[in-house]
Design a protein around this motif. Structure first.
Motif, PDB file in Angstrom:
ATOM      1  N   LEU A  35       0.886  -0.833   0.158  1.00 32.24           N
ATOM      2  CA  LEU A  35       0.165  -0.392   0.009  1.00 32.24           C
ATOM      3  C   LEU A  35       1.128   0.837  -0.004  1.00 32.24           C
ATOM      4  N   ALA A  36       2.284   1.322   0.880  1.00 34.69           N
ATOM      5  CA  ALA A  36       2.879   2.347   0.814  1.00 34.69           C
ATOM      6  C   ALA A  36       3.266   2.167  -0.283  1.00 34.69           C
ATOM      7  N   LEU A  37       3.767   1.457  -1.484  1.00 38.28           N
ATOM      8  CA  LEU A  37       4.460   1.960  -2.590  1.00 38.28           C
ATOM      9  C   LEU A  37       3.347   2.333  -3.678  1.00 38.28           C
ATOM     10  N   LEU A  38       2.075   1.998  -3.338  1.00 37.44           N
ATOM     11  CA  LEU A  38       0.980   2.066  -4.385  1.00 37.44           C
ATOM     12  C   LEU A  38       1.062   4.032  -4.273  1.00 37.44           C
ATOM     13  N   GLU A  39       0.527   3.760  -2.708  1.00 34.38           N
ATOM     14  CA  GLU A  39       0.363   5.245  -2.277  1.00 34.38           C
ATOM     15  C   GLU A  39       1.265   6.418  -2.750  1.00 34.38           C
ATOM     16  N   ARG A  40       2.545   6.558  -3.223  1.00 27.56           N
ATOM     17  CA  ARG A  40       3.701   6.994  -4.218  1.00 27.56           C
ATOM     18  C   ARG A  40       3.518   7.999  -5.423  1.00 27.56           C
ATOM     19  N   GLU A  41       2.361   6.809  -5.940  1.00 29.88           N
ATOM     20  CA  GLU A  41       1.810   7.179  -7.210  1.00 29.88           C
ATOM     21  C   GLU A  41       0.460   8.692  -7.348  1.00 29.88           C
ATOM     22  N   ALA A  42       0.171   8.442  -5.921  1.00 27.98           N
ATOM     23  CA  ALA A  42      -1.478   8.768  -5.409  1.00 27.98           C
ATOM     24  C   ALA A  42      -1.619  10.340  -6.557  1.00 27.98           C
ATOM     25  N   LEU A  43      -1.090  11.065  -5.694  1.00 29.97           N
ATOM     26  CA  LEU A  43      -0.661  12.288  -6.754  1.00 29.97           C
ATOM     27  C   LEU A  43      -0.896  12.476  -8.082  1.00 29.97           C
ATOM     28  N   ALA A  44       0.398  11.527  -9.173  1.00 28.40           N
ATOM     29  CA  ALA A  44       0.175  11.613 -10.184  1.00 28.40           C
ATOM     30  C   ALA A  44      -1.556  11.374 -10.718  1.00 28.40           C
ATOM     31  N   LEU A  45      -1.774  10.085 -10.206  1.00 25.77           N
ATOM     32  CA  LEU A  45      -3.283   9.406 -10.457  1.00 25.77           C
ATOM     33  C   LEU A  45      -4.393  10.040 -10.429  1.00 25.77           C
ATOM     34  N   ASP A  46      -4.404  11.068  -9.499  1.00 22.20           N
ATOM     35  CA  ASP A  46      -5.608  12.302  -9.227  1.00 22.20           C
ATOM     36  C   ASP A  46      -6.400  11.276  -9.319  1.00 22.20           C
ATOM     37  N   GLY A  47      -6.831  10.006  -8.841  1.00 21.45           N
ATOM     38  CA  GLY A  47      -8.148   9.359  -8.479  1.00 21.45           C
ATOM     39  C   GLY A  47      -8.921   8.626  -9.756  1.00 21.45           C
ATOM     40  N   ASP A 115       8.095  -2.700  -9.873  1.00 19.90           N
ATOM     41  CA  ASP A 115       9.349  -2.526  -9.961  1.00 19.90           C
ATOM     42  C   ASP A 115       9.916  -1.465  -9.930  1.00 19.90           C
ATOM     43  N   HIS A 116       9.750  -0.204 -10.382  1.00 23.49           N
ATOM     44  CA  HIS A 116       9.479   0.571 -10.393  1.00 23.49           C
ATOM     45  C   HIS A 116       8.334   1.738  -9.680  1.00 23.49           C
ATOM     46  N   ASP A 117       8.497   2.934 -10.288  1.00 22.03           N
ATOM     47  CA  ASP A 117       7.714   4.287  -9.984  1.00 22.03           C
ATOM     48  C   ASP A 117       6.471   4.895 -10.456  1.00 22.03           C
ATOM     49  N   ARG A 118       6.528   4.034 -11.295  1.00 28.40           N
ATOM     50  CA  ARG A 118       5.827   4.673 -12.122  1.00 28.40           C
ATOM     51  C   ARG A 118       4.051   3.262 -13.144  1.00 28.40           C
ATOM     52  N   PHE A 119       4.182   2.088 -11.866  1.00 29.60           N
ATOM     53  CA  PHE A 119       3.686   1.368 -12.352  1.00 29.60           C
ATOM     54  C   PHE A 119       2.638   1.692 -12.558  1.00 29.60           C
ATOM     55  N   LEU A 120       1.411   2.038 -11.778  1.00 25.03           N
ATOM     56  CA  LEU A 120      -0.521   2.342 -11.487  1.00 25.03           C
ATOM     57  C   LEU A 120      -0.360   3.464 -13.000  1.00 25.03           C
ATOM     58  N   GLN A 121       0.877   3.996 -12.977  1.00 28.63           N
ATOM     59  CA  GLN A 121       0.356   5.040 -14.164  1.00 28.63           C
ATOM     60  C   GLN A 121       0.502   4.582 -15.922  1.00 28.63           C
ATOM     61  N   THR A 122       1.330   3.585 -15.209  1.00 28.72           N
ATOM     62  CA  THR A 122       1.517   2.370 -16.789  1.00 28.72           C
ATOM     63  C   THR A 122       0.121   2.095 -16.894  1.00 28.72           C
ATOM     64  N   TRP A 123      -0.770   1.124 -16.291  1.00 31.25           N
ATOM     65  CA  TRP A 123      -1.918  -0.265 -16.722  1.00 31.25           C
ATOM     66  C   TRP A 123      -2.685   1.561 -16.365  1.00 31.25           C
ATOM     67  N   ALA A 124      -2.874   2.915 -15.435  1.00 31.41           N
ATOM     68  CA  ALA A 124      -3.784   2.708 -16.075  1.00 31.41           C
ATOM     69  C   ALA A 124      -4.007   4.392 -17.153  1.00 31.41           C
ATOM     70  N   ARG A 125      -2.534   3.999 -17.877  1.00 34.26           N
ATOM     71  CA  ARG A 125      -2.355   4.699 -19.684  1.00 34.26           C
ATOM     72  C   ARG A 125      -3.302   3.969 -20.555  1.00 34.26           C
ATOM     73  N   LEU A 126      -2.784   2.064 -19.730  1.00 30.11           N
ATOM     74  CA  LEU A 126      -2.819   1.359 -21.033  1.00 30.11           C
ATOM     75  C   LEU A 126      -4.265   1.108 -21.351  1.00 30.11           C
ATOM     76  N   THR A 127      -4.832   1.556 -19.765  1.00 27.89           N
ATOM     77  CA  THR A 127      -6.288   1.220 -19.630  1.00 27.89           C
ATOM     78  C   THR A 127      -7.260   2.130 -20.136  1.00 27.89           C
ATOM     79  N   THR A 128      -6.638   3.007 -20.469  1.00 24.41           N
ATOM     80  CA  THR A 128      -7.487   4.702 -20.727  1.00 24.41           C
ATOM     81  C   THR A 128      -7.235   5.090 -22.621  1.00 24.41           C
ATOM     82  N   GLU A 129      -6.059   4.360 -22.919  1.00 21.53           N
ATOM     83  CA  GLU A 129      -4.921   4.718 -24.392  1.00 21.53           C
ATOM     84  C   GLU A 129      -5.971   3.268 -24.980  1.00 21.53           C
ATOM     85  N   GLN A 130      -5.617   2.190 -24.221  1.00 13.78           N
ATOM     86  CA  GLN A 130      -5.995   0.453 -25.310  1.00 13.78           C
ATOM     87  C   GLN A 130      -7.234  -0.063 -24.077  1.00 13.78           C
TER      88      GLN A 130
END
Length: 312
Positions: A35-47, A115-130
């Motif tokens: 949870l702590a590792l995923l939370e690092r991306e919270a600001l970039a994900l914006d909900g 393994d990196h700090d854009r993990f959730l952002q990569t998944w969210a972008r894939l979800t939105t774009e493809q």
């Protein structure tokens, strides 16, 4: 009979409109580090991403209290579902999916570490774009423990699980595990996990076999480390549990399984006289620390194949 459930939402949950729901089942584990590792991306994900956790019957009030306090401090919209009794892997994942609100679902076990700090952002972008029907990001051992007691499992995982996305794409249904797995909601509603599987093993691969007959399975490089390496004894116990599940998969999907080395070796071993008497020797060799790790890993694979030979 279903277990009763207690639901706790943090302050960010009610107003969120996520495109992606991260589903985290656990049993007697503390997912706090994840949870702590995923939370690092919270600001970039914006909900755009929510977390849904399922405690599948741990019955540990202290753990529940710690997680509740941590979840209340998260910016990521988060729900914790605490069950009074264990329901099992397949039913638990189906329950998680029912609680999720995103158009895509990311299954992520509690012992995984991005393994990196854009993990959730990569998944969210894939979800939105493809919005792929199914996508698997891959496993690694980058952060996994290095203790000698896990050496055999590390060797086996490096050879069979931690593969490049190009290699996985050659047999897309085979390399699908319910950790770091993205599934579009309509696909999951069409093909849910089979609750008939019990114990450990093969329910995720069997699900992928069914899905791959109707939808494309995408593989990409967005890895997370599998931290839950096992000792030889623990891994052997899981293989013992998995034999009936393997037989269930063979009966349902003989065309897929025919190409798997584990099946081909099991078929050959089935013809060996006295296999049941020989089988414990494979396990014993896997325990022998004086032997080279690759040989111990090979012995444990033979033990698994011998179990499967008796099941099919």
């Amino acid at each position: 009979m279903s277990a009763s459930a207690h639901i706790h939402d943090n302050a960010g949950w009610p107003m969120a409109s996520p495109v992606l729901s991260v589903l985290i089942p656990f049993l007697r584990d503390d997912p706090g580090v994840l949870l702590a590792l995923l939370e690092r991306e919270a600001l970039a994900l914006d909900g755009a991403v929510e977390l849904v956790l399922l405690d599948d019957g741990t019955a540990d009030p202290a753990l529940t209290a710690r997680l509740t306090a941590q979840i209340d401090a998260l910016a990521l919209p988060t729900r914790l579902i605490t069950l009074t009794a264990n329901e099992g892997r397949s039913i638990g994942r189906n329950r998680l999916a029912s609680a999720a609100r995103g158009g895509s679902l990311l299954f992520l076990d509690s012992d995984m570490r991005p393994d990196h700090d854009r993990f959730l952002q990569t998944w969210a972008r894939l979800t939105t774009e493809q919005a792929p029907a199914v996508a698997f990001g891959g496993f690694s051992l980058l952060q996994a423990p290095q203790e000698a007691r896990f050496a055999v499992h590390r060797s086996m995982a490096a050879k069979s699980d931690c593969l490049s996305h190009e290699r996985r794409a050659l047999q897309p249904e085979k390399y699908v595990f319910t950790s770091n797995l993205l599934v579009r909601r309509d696909v999951f509603e069409t093909e849910a996990f089979d609750p008939g599987f019990s114990g450990w093993g093969w329910e995720d691969v069997e699900w992928a076999m069914r899905v791959s007959r109707r939808f494309a399975v995408v593989h990409l490089d967005n890895t997370a480390t599998h931290m839950g390496l096992d000792t030889v004894e623990a891994l052997a116990a899981k293989y013992e549990q998995s034999a009936p599940n393997f037989a269930r998969v063979v009966a349902r999907h003989p065309d897929f399984v025919a190409a798997y080395p584990s099946y081909r070796v099991a078929k050959k071993l089935k013809t060996v006289p006295g296999l049941k008497a020989v089988r414990p020797l494979f396990k014993r060799a896997a325990h022998m620390t004086a032997l080279p790790v690759p040989l111990r890993a090979f012995s444990l694979r033979l033990y698994r194949a011998a179990l499967y030979a008796e099941a099919i």
